[in-house]
Design an enzyme around this catalytic site. Structure first.
Site, PDB file in Angstrom:
ATOM      1  N   HIS A   6       0.697  -1.356  -0.060  1.00  0.00           N
ATOM      2  CA  HIS A   6      -0.118  -0.116  -0.015  1.00  0.00           C
ATOM      3  C   HIS A   6       0.930   1.302  -0.039  1.00  0.00           C
ATOM      4  O   HIS A   6       0.509   2.228  -0.724  1.00  0.00           O
ATOM      5  CB  HIS A   6      -0.791   0.142   1.052  1.00  0.00           C
ATOM      6  CG  HIS A   6      -1.927  -1.175   1.306  1.00  0.00           C
ATOM      7  ND1 HIS A   6      -1.500  -2.257   1.711  1.00  0.00           N
ATOM      8  CD2 HIS A   6      -3.253  -1.068   0.697  1.00  0.00           C
ATOM      9  CE1 HIS A   6      -2.711  -2.941   1.635  1.00  0.00           C
ATOM     10  NE2 HIS A   6      -3.689  -2.506   1.153  1.00  0.00           N
ATOM     11  N   GLU A  80       2.851  -1.358   7.619  1.00  0.00           N
ATOM     12  CA  GLU A  80       3.839  -1.462   6.707  1.00  0.00           C
ATOM     13  C   GLU A  80       5.069  -0.827   7.100  1.00  0.00           C
ATOM     14  O   GLU A  80       6.318  -1.250   6.691  1.00  0.00           O
ATOM     15  CB  GLU A  80       3.256  -1.218   5.408  1.00  0.00           C
ATOM     16  CG  GLU A  80       2.190  -2.046   4.663  1.00  0.00           C
ATOM     17  CD  GLU A  80       1.420  -1.737   3.540  1.00  0.00           C
ATOM     18  OE1 GLU A  80       1.956  -0.818   2.821  1.00  0.00           O
ATOM     19  OE2 GLU A  80       0.862  -2.492   3.008  1.00  0.00           O
ATOM     20  N   ARG A 168     -21.882  15.522  15.048  1.00  0.00           N
ATOM     21  CA  ARG A 168     -22.378  16.681  14.446  1.00  0.00           C
ATOM     22  C   ARG A 168     -23.720  16.785  13.848  1.00  0.00           C
ATOM     23  O   ARG A 168     -24.292  15.650  13.348  1.00  0.00           O
ATOM     24  CB  ARG A 168     -21.341  16.909  13.243  1.00  0.00           C
ATOM     25  CG  ARG A 168     -19.881  17.367  13.675  1.00  0.00           C
ATOM     26  CD  ARG A 168     -19.303  17.667  12.317  1.00  0.00           C
ATOM     27  NE  ARG A 168     -18.050  18.431  12.705  1.00  0.00           N
ATOM     28  CZ  ARG A 168     -17.240  18.251  13.366  1.00  0.00           C
ATOM     29  NH1 ARG A 168     -16.684  16.975  13.354  1.00  0.00           N
ATOM     30  NH2 ARG A 168     -16.109  19.282  13.502  1.00  0.00           N
ATOM     31  N   ARG A 223     -15.789  23.050  19.459  1.00  0.00           N
ATOM     32  CA  ARG A 223     -17.164  22.577  19.044  1.00  0.00           C
ATOM     33  C   ARG A 223     -18.221  23.104  20.047  1.00  0.00           C
ATOM     34  O   ARG A 223     -19.170  23.093  19.988  1.00  0.00           O
ATOM     35  CB  ARG A 223     -17.129  20.844  19.150  1.00  0.00           C
ATOM     36  CG  ARG A 223     -16.357  20.443  18.019  1.00  0.00           C
ATOM     37  CD  ARG A 223     -16.936  20.641  16.753  1.00  0.00           C
ATOM     38  NE  ARG A 223     -18.496  20.158  16.550  1.00  0.00           N
ATOM     39  CZ  ARG A 223     -18.744  18.850  16.817  1.00  0.00           C
ATOM     40  NH1 ARG A 223     -17.844  17.930  16.885  1.00  0.00           N
ATOM     41  NH2 ARG A 223     -20.166  18.460  17.035  1.00  0.00           N
TER      42      ARG A 223
HETATM   43  N1  URA Z   1     -11.029  16.584  12.565  1.00  0.00           N
HETATM   44  C1  URA Z   1     -11.737  15.888  13.448  1.00  0.00           C
HETATM   45  O1  URA Z   1     -11.852  14.467  13.157  1.00  0.00           O
HETATM   46  N2  URA Z   1     -12.667  16.473  13.770  1.00  0.00           N
HETATM   47  C2  URA Z   1     -12.656  18.025  13.769  1.00  0.00           C
HETATM   48  O2  URA Z   1     -13.768  18.511  14.408  1.00  0.00           O
HETATM   49  C3  URA Z   1     -11.634  18.665  13.050  1.00  0.00           C
HETATM   50  C4  URA Z   1     -10.647  17.877  12.642  1.00  0.00           C
END
Ligand code: URA
Length: 258
Positions: A6, A80, A168, A223
């Site tokens: 890969h 790998e 989300r 967030r």
């Molecule tokens: N990467 C993620 O997995 N989540 C985020 O909120 C930002 C970058």
């Protein structure tokens, strides 16, 4: 000369490198390889999500290989690379912070990760911890200090999905299955610092294989405040991660010489 299926590399091509820096994004590999204190950077190969450059730091070869997004893809790269003789792996990525005191452009150095992904469970039972190796953690902390970054050290939550697994609601269906509803608040209360998608797989696999690994992520969104990721925030987060990992690995190399 055997070439890994890969990542498309042979032992001869990596010139004895035992240290690898692992960004997720293939487009970030060249940027890292061309960052001081690296010298003599050159492209080795590009296949699927796996792009590799070799660069030198104070005479020591360092491989920079992208892992793609998520545990399954990263797991292949780790397998790998280990078979080629790599012993130390430092992931650099981006993440979403979930604690209110962490800001875009800060660096988060993972001490351990919540295994909310699936790939690591193919290597060890879920009770097995995903912990970063202490020398790599210390080197990344030294890198963050040298780069004068605001940094945080603590627990990361690694998920297999960017949308539902990180709770989300700005997704196609706008629905988050019950299993994940409220989970961000729970992790926040449990002092988890951030969400990303690869740390738990890397740390588990490295421990299982008896290798050293660590992870630093630049914060590109908080967030607690927003779901949207701006181009400026992405630049700030990427730059923090790259500075931290390059200076961190330079520290590791120097320490090992002493
Ligand atoms: N990467 C993620 O997995 N989540 C985020 O909120 C930002 C970058």
């Amino acid at each position: 000369m055997h070439t890994s299926y890969h990542i498309n590399l042979s032992a001869a091509e990596i010139e004895g490198a035992t240290i690898a820096i692992l960004p997720g994004d293939p487009a970030r590999v060249e940027t890292i390889a061309q960052t001081a204190p690296f010298t003599n950077a050159r492209l080795l190969t590009q296949k699927r999500e796996y792009c590799s450059w070799l660069a030198y730091m104070e005479g020591v070869p360092v491989l920079i290989t992208s892992t793609g997004i998520g545990g399954p893809s990263l797991g292949i790269a780790v397998e790998e690379l280990a078979m080629l003789g790599v012993k130390t792996m430092a992931r650099v990525g981006t993440c979403g912070a979930i604690q209110g005191n962490i800001h875009v452009g800060d660096a988060i150095i993972t001490s351990g990760a919540v295994r909310m992904e699936g790939a690591s469970s193919h290597y060890a039972p879920i009770e097995y911890p995903a912990v970063a190796q202490h020398e790599v953690v210390q080197a990344l902390i030294a890198g963050a200090k040298q780069a004068e970054l605001t940094y945080h050290v603590g627990i990361t939550c690694s998920t297999d999905t960017f949308y539902p697994g990180q709770e989300r609601y700005d997704s196609y269906t706008k629905y988050v299955p019950r299993r994940f509803q409220g989970i961000t608040e729970e992790w926040r209360r449990l002092h988890v610092l951030n969400y990303e998608m690869e740390a738990a797989t890397l740390l588990t696999l490295a421990s299982v294989m008896g290798l050293r690994a660590g992870c630093v992520c630049g914060v590109i969104v908080n967030r607690s405040r927003s779901e949207a990721i701006s181009a400026e925030a992405l630049r700030a987060g990427e730059s923090a991660g790259v500075q931290c990992v390059t200076l961190g690995i330079a520290n590791l190399i120097r320490q090992e010489r002493e």
